[in-house]
Design an enzyme around this catalytic site. Structure first.
Site, PDB file in Angstrom:
ATOM      1  N   ASN A 254       1.806  -2.816   4.226  1.00  0.00           N
ATOM      2  CA  ASN A 254       0.842  -3.676   3.520  1.00  0.00           C
ATOM      3  C   ASN A 254      -0.122  -4.266   4.550  1.00  0.00           C
ATOM      4  OD1 ASN A 254      -0.027  -4.832   0.974  1.00  0.00           O
ATOM      5  ND2 ASN A 254       0.661  -6.807   1.765  1.00  0.00           N
TER       6      ASN A 254
ATOM      7  N   ASP B 198       0.828  -1.212   0.000  1.00  0.00           N
ATOM      8  CA  ASP B 198       0.000   0.000   0.000  1.00  0.00           C
ATOM      9  C   ASP B 198       0.858   1.256   0.000  1.00  0.00           C
ATOM     10  OD1 ASP B 198      -1.839  -2.196   1.051  1.00  0.00           O
ATOM     11  OD2 ASP B 198      -3.190  -0.530   0.598  1.00  0.00           O
TER      12      ASP B 198
HETATM   13  O1  MRU Z   1      -7.528  -3.139   2.854  1.00  0.00           O
HETATM   14  P1  MRU Z   1      -7.313  -3.560   1.440  1.00  0.00           P
HETATM   15  O2  MRU Z   1      -8.063  -4.791   1.054  1.00  0.00           O
HETATM   16  O3  MRU Z   1      -7.520  -2.421   0.476  1.00  0.00           O
HETATM   17  O4  MRU Z   1      -5.772  -3.915   1.422  1.00  0.00           O
HETATM   18  C1  MRU Z   1      -5.177  -4.394   0.275  1.00  0.00           C
HETATM   19  C2  MRU Z   1      -3.770  -4.786   0.475  1.00  0.00           C
HETATM   20  O5  MRU Z   1      -3.203  -4.654   1.529  1.00  0.00           O
HETATM   21  C3  MRU Z   1      -3.047  -5.236  -0.722  1.00  0.00           C
HETATM   22  O6  MRU Z   1      -2.091  -6.191  -0.385  1.00  0.00           O
HETATM   23  C4  MRU Z   1      -2.354  -4.028  -1.304  1.00  0.00           C
HETATM   24  O7  MRU Z   1      -3.267  -2.995  -1.517  1.00  0.00           O
HETATM   25  C5  MRU Z   1      -1.661  -4.326  -2.533  1.00  0.00           C
HETATM   26  S1  MRU Z   1      -2.855  -4.292  -3.828  1.00  0.00           S
HETATM   27  C6  MRU Z   1      -2.247  -4.699  -5.261  1.00  0.00           C
END
Ligand code: MRU
Length: 366
Positions: free
Chosen positions: A266, A256
């Site tokens: 992440n 993220d």
């Molecule tokens: O809370 P989320 O579902 O939006 O979190 C997503 C993640 O942590 C993913 O691993 C990250 O965004 C990478 S997406 C390609």
């Protein structure tokens, strides 16, 4: 990517009707529900409720929210502020919103009406409409292209292990969902997996369920299975055990936010997987496009970690069944920080980068 042999992306613009459409990820894997983002508030709600989620996708969704939300009642600057506050950890969202703002006068209304276009059929013409639309489409296309390139650059990492294993499946562990649902197409962590599978390399994915929202169980299993990639669901705490047993050849996760020193923010639980991988000499790769890099933030400790509601932890089954006594105290951090020293390498659209660190896992593995 395919769902029941039909090509979908997670969010798209239908030019013939001037509509922004997306897959509601809260309904998967039970139902395939397509929703329309008609207004700015629709966009905000879709991001907050995680109907759209995953770092690259929420950036794209935010850009389109500014397109559909563009009206005299709210300035681009106000839209940007509200969007950035929805999910503060993924830097992709702020990056996309800033790109949209750059085409206005620093977020303030501009007087030039030359870009007035007819918006959604039920709405009045929108100032900046065509500029906002073009930029949102450009951001979306760039994410697709980046993910495809990430796949190409990740493929040799898998190929190298395949050469060693002589026809045995390569066991890849992933956390959360960093596939095409989290991006727009292909995915980040899963892009190399799809390319390997499509090129005939035998791959098998260990999918962390990813409590509390179960993106792994609901979404990663769904999209891998739709594509025909063999996979096995595991509880979040099983990864370390499997690594000790030699059943994990490689870990690939998304991000993220990647800070200037290479720390990776992440989904909560990523750090524990990185620690276990480090202890077991399992290569640990992070796959992410440029939009996930944040060179202006020094380290992961400087990143605001999103806290989500306690009901995500207290209830299961769509908030129907409580799993802890009334009055239980909860904290629900949505992300954690994996220090750069635990990371073998980064897979980006530019290639395989290992230039962040001096004392790193890649040295131990080379
Ligand atoms: O809370 P989320 O579902 O939006 O979190 C997503 C993640 O942590 C993913 O691993 C990250 O965004 C990478 S997406 C390609």
């Amino acid at each position: 990517m395919e769902i029941n042999n039909t090509h979908y992306t997670s969010l798209w613009y239908e030019a013939s009707t001037d509509r922004v459409l997306y897959i509601d990820q809260t309904k998967l894997p039970w139902e395939l529900v397509i929703r329309e983002m008609k207004t700015f508030e629709d966009g905000i709600r879709a991001i907050v409720d995680m109907e759209v989620r995953g770092a690259p996708l929420i950036g794209v969704a935010a850009a389109f929210a500014m397109y559909v939300g563009n009206s005299p009642g709210i300035t681009p600057g106000e839209m940007a502020d509200r969007l950035i506050a929805t999910r503060p950890t993924a830097v992709n969202l702020a990056n996309a919103v800033e790109q949209m703002l750059l085409i206005t006068d620093n977020g303030q209304p501009i007087t030039d009406n030359s870009s007035l276009v007819t918006g959604h059929l039920s709405l009045p013409p929108r100032k900046w409409g065509s500029l906002f639309l073009d930029k949102a489409l450009e951001i979306r296309q760039r994410e697709i292209d980046c993910c495809h390139m990430i796949g190409e650059h990740g493929l040799p990492v898998i190929q190298k292990i395949a050469n060693r294993k002589g026809g045995e499946p390569i066991n890849i562990l992933t956390h959360c969902n960093a596939g095409w649902l989290a991006t727009v197409d292909y995915g980040t962590a899963l892009a190399p997996v799809y390319l390997a599978h499509d090129s005939g390399i035998p791959v098998h994915v260990w999918v962390d369920e990813t409590r509390p929202r179960n993106q792994g169980a609901r979404l990663t299993v769904y999209e891998l299975s739709q594509h025909g990639v063999p996979n096995t669901l595991i509880v979040d705490n099983a990864g370390g055990h499997l690594m000790q047993q030699g059943k994990v050849d490689l870990v690939i996760v998304g991000a993220d936010r990647i800070t200037a020193n290479g720390d990776v923010v992440n989904k909560i639980g990523t750090y524990l997987k990185a620690l276990a991988a480090f202890d077991n000499l399992v290569p640990f790769y992070v796959a992410a496009p440029t939009s996930s890099f944040d060179p202006d933030t020094a380290t992961g400790k400087d990143v605001l970690i999103e806290e989500r509601g306690e009901d995500e932890v207290l209830f299961i089954n769509g908030y129907k069944n409580r799993i802890a006594p009334e009055g239980t105290r909860v904290i629900n951090p949505a992300f954690d920080v994996t220090p750069a020293r635990l990371i073998t390498g980064y897979l980006t659209e530019d290639g395989r980068r290992q230039d962040y660190k001096t004392d790193k896992q890649s040295n131990r593995l080379s």
